[in-house]
Each structure stands twice: as structure tokens, then as C-alpha cells.
Design an enzyme around this catalytic site. Structure first.
Site: not given
Ligand code: ADP
Ligand code: ADP
Length: 216
Positions: A173, A129, A90, A162, A15
């Protein structure tokens, strides 16, 4: 036209990576709830202190705190013409509130791009990541490595892993995503705005699918 696009999917789906591309393509801000929480934690704000306890365990921050934070973000004039929403909503409660918020200035959720990938792929991605300290640019040690190890290609800042990408937190998660966030798939499908994207392919190919999704 006001364009509000939600990127929905489990942690590691891509995302954040794809939101940055879409935001630049459409020239609208990328609003990442995770990034805003992390900024608050970094700056030691009261919200950051409250949120950290949940984030470190891989739990969702309570809806009331999250919604208040997003409401404040939407007061800023840059998101009046549209935005890419990454990680928000979410929960169905957040989705209802988002609709109310956008309606208040004549917008609504136009499109939800739902990116999926198998769980083993998500785990592999989160384990490798690396995120940039300054602006949250996203890398992967194998799939999208920076030119110089540990340094962001774009702004030269240090990359970090992270805390919530540790294996045990990641599993929590993903489980929380399945119970609390996955109901949004049906929520947005019923409203006719959901487009499914296969995330289990290269970053470039996912972007191509998203670009086609924009025409839906
Ligand atoms: P990822 O894309 O890896 O799931 P995010 O950076 O979007 O992680 O979110 C990291 C953490 O921040 C989540 O695991 C949660 O604890 C918190 N968080 C982010 N967005 C929300 C949301 N919309 N509602 C509740 N908690 C959130
Ligand atoms: P999210 O926000 O959904 O948690 P991220 O965009 O942070 O996901 O991506 C998670 C990890 O996977 C990062 O290290 C990113 O570089 C990698 N990644 C994202 N999309 C792809 C893909 N299509 N193929 C391989 N690796 C990816």
C-alpha cells in the site's frame, strides 16, 4: 461558504483520525472512501464484492468504480455545504473528476492538507491500528488506546484489526501510494491549495497544525 477539504497522505499518516476532528469542528460530513468500501464489503453488495479483491491485496480499486461510488455519496444533501474528504482522491484522474463533481454544485477543493510521516512510523501505526466495527472510530494499541481493550470508547462496539493492515499488504500500500497517489502533491501544489503538515508528532499537535492550516 462551501468548504471542501481533502486530507492527503500515505496510509497511517493520520488522515482518518484527523478527519473526524475536523469534520466535527467544521460541522461537515467526513467522507472516507475506505469506510464506504468497507461498509459495502460488510453488506455483501456487488460493489463490495468487486472492491474486496483489490483492497485485500493493498491495491487501489479502479478509478471508474471509485468515482461512481463517490458521485453517489455526493448526491446526498448533507455534503452540499462542504465535506472533509479522507482517502479520495487517490489518483490524478480521481482529482479531475472530483473537481467536475464539485463544480456541478458550485464548489471546488478549497484546501488540501498533506500529512507526512517517515515510512517506519507509518508501519508502526498500521500494525497497531484498531478500528471500531460500527462507525470506524480509530485507535492505536499504544498511541491512542481505548479505555477498555477491544471496545470502542464512543459507541461500545467491538474493535477489529483490518486485514489490509498486515505487514506484507502495508508495504504494498505504501509503494502504491508513492507511485499512484503522491503525484497529487504536485497536482494540488500547482493549484495553490496544498498545505504541508508534519504528521510525525502527537495526534494533538497534528490537530493544532491542521487548525492553523484552515486559516491559510
Ligand atoms: P488508509 O487510510 O489506511 O490508506 P483507506 O481506508 O483509505 O486506508 O483505504 C483502504 C483501501 O481501500 C485502500 O488500500 C484501497 O484499496 C481502497 N481505497 C480507498 N480509497 C480509494 C480510492 N480513492 N481509490 C482507490 N481505492 C481506494
Ligand atoms: P490513515 O487514515 O492516514 O491511514 P489513521 O488515522 O487511521 O491513518 O491512523 C493510523 C494509526 O495511527 C491509528 O492506529 C491511529 O490511532 C494512529 N495515529 C494517528 N495519528 C497518530 C499520531 N499523530 N501519533 C501516533 N499515532 C497516530
Amino acid at each position: 461558504m462551501l468548504t471542501y477539504i481533502v486530507l492527503l497522505g500515505p496510509p497511517g499518516a493520520g488522515k482518518g483520525t484527523q478527519s473526524k476532528v475536523l469534520a466535527s469542528e467544521l460541522d461537515v460530513p467526513h467522507i472516507s472512501s475506505g469506510d464506504i468500501f468497507r461498509d459495502n464489503i460488510k453488506n455483501g453488495t456487488p460493489l463490495g464484492k468487486l472492491a474486496e479483491a483489490y483492497i485485500s491485496k493493498g491495491e487501489l480499486v479502479p478509478d471508474d468504480l471509485t468515482i461512481a461510488m463517490l458521485r453517489e455519496r455526493f448526491l446526498q444533501p448533507d455534503c452540499k455545504n462542504g465535506a472533509i474528504l479522507d482517502g479520495f482522491p487517490r489518483t490524478p484522474v480521481q482529482a479531475d473528476e472530483l473537481e467536475v463533481l464539485l463544480n456541478s454544485f458550485g464548489g471546488h477543493v478549497n484546501l488540501v492538507l498533506f500529512i507526512t510521516s517517515p515510512v517506519n512510523i507509518l508501519i508502526e501505526r498500521l500494525a497497531g491500528r484498531w478500528t471500531c466495527r460500527a462507525q470506524g472510530h480509530i485507535y492505536h494499541e499504544c498511541f491512542n488506546p481505548p479505555k477498555e481493550r477491544g471496545i470502542c470508547d464512543i459507541d461500545g462496539s467491538a474493535l477489529f484489526q483490518r486485514d489490509d493492515d498486515k505487514a506484507e499488504t502495508v508495504l504494498n500500500r505504501i509503494e502504491i501510494y508513492q507511485t499512484q497517489t503522491a503525484p497529487l502533491i504536485q497536482y494540488y501544489d500547482e493549484r495553490g491549495v496544498l498545505v504541508r503538515i508534519d504528521g510525525d508528532t502527537s495526534i494533538k499537535k497534528v490537530t493544532e497544525q491542521l487548525m492553523s492550516g484552515l486559516k491559510c
